[in-house]
Enzyme design. Structure first.
Site, short mmCIF file in Angstrom:
data_model
loop_
_atom_site.label_atom_id
_atom_site.label_comp_id
_atom_site.label_asym_id
_atom_site.label_seq_id
_atom_site.Cartn_x
_atom_site.Cartn_y
_atom_site.Cartn_z
N LYS A 75 10.95 39.81 9.97
CA LYS A 75 11.91 40.39 9.02
C LYS A 75 11.63 41.88 8.91
O LYS A 75 10.50 42.30 8.63
CB LYS A 75 11.75 39.70 7.67
CG LYS A 75 13.03 39.54 6.88
CD LYS A 75 12.77 38.64 5.69
CE LYS A 75 13.99 38.50 4.82
NZ LYS A 75 13.66 37.85 3.54
O1 G3P Z 1 14.80 36.97 0.77
C1 G3P Z 1 15.64 37.99 0.39
C2 G3P Z 1 16.53 37.69 -0.77
O2 G3P Z 1 17.08 36.42 -0.63
C3 G3P Z 1 15.92 37.94 -2.11
O3 G3P Z 1 16.69 37.47 -3.17
O4 G3P Z 1 16.98 36.92 -5.56
O5 G3P Z 1 15.15 38.48 -4.87
O6 G3P Z 1 17.50 39.20 -4.77
P1 G3P Z 1 16.56 38.06 -4.66
#
Ligand code: G3P
Length: 226
Positions: A86
């Protein structure tokens, strides 16, 4: 649409994998920090996830230069054949993605918030692109509209010349906060939704299913007592 679990929690991953519908896992530095894991155990932790999940497992580089990201990416790719590196959507990330893709290492470009970023990621050879929905909503923008724009723009071109093994780039709807986000992402044709375990549990539930099941159980009791 395929479902990935957006977590680094091994119990959640084991439980979700047992449901039979899990196609992969995405992690990020925050999600790993939440497990209480140490830096020295990070690679081992990713290996354990890869052993549970029969599908791509995204592990993030936290390096800021192309050379360091490439070095991180090569090390991460050594952990297991299903590791996806990533990489944040930024200039150094794009340059590193090109190198990693040319070496056959799949990249998931993360922190993507616009169509131009997504197209650059695809041209740099990203195997997956992760537009964030919820974080766009967090700043009073429309995250689903942005996701829809990315899905349409990427779907309009053939990027297979740029990617690892000439596979089609796939869009991962990320930063998913609700089952409705999943519904809308599926309707617009996103390839994958990566969801927190709490959202995955809500996706299974429907009040009419509960009500129907309750009625069936009560009626079956009558049959048994007849
Ligand atoms: O993994 C990346 C993303 O899905 C993170 O989500 O909820 O931290 O904005 P969030």
């Amino acid at each position: 649409m395929k479902f990935f679990l957006d977590t680094a929690d091994l119990d959640e991953i084991e439980e979700a994998a047992s449901w039979g519908a899990l196609a992969g896992v995405t992690t990020n530095p925050t999600l790993y920090a939440r497990t209480g894991g140490k830096l020295s155990d990070f690679h081992n932790h990713i290996k354990r996830i890869c052993d549970i999940v029969d599908g791509p497992v995204s592990a993030e580089s936290v390096a800021m230069t192309r050379e360091e990201i490439v070095r991180d990416g090569r090390e991460l790719a050594e952990i297991a054949p299903n590791v996806v590196v990533k990489v944040p959507t930024m200039v150094e990330g794009l340059a590193a993605t090109r190198t990693l893709a040319d070496e056959g290492i799949p990249v998931n470009m993360t922190l993507c918030f616009s169509v131009p970023q997504a197209i650059l990621a695809a041209r740099a050879g990203a195997r997956y692109i992760s537009p964030f929905v919820g974080r766009f909503d967090d700043i009073s923008e429309d995250g689903l509209e942005q996701l829809s724009n990315v899905v349409s723009a990427i779907g309009g071109y053939d990027f297979s010349e740029s990617t690892v093994n000439h596979e089609q780039v796939e869009i991962i709807a990320a930063s998913i906060r609700s089952a409705n986000h999943v519904t809308q992402a599926a309707l617009m044709g996103a390839d994958i939704a990566t969801v927190p375990f709490a959202v995955l549990k809500k996706m299974v539930q429907h009040p009419l299913t509960d009500r129907g099941l309750d009625a069936f159980m009560k009626d079956w009791e009558k049959v048994q007592n007849a």
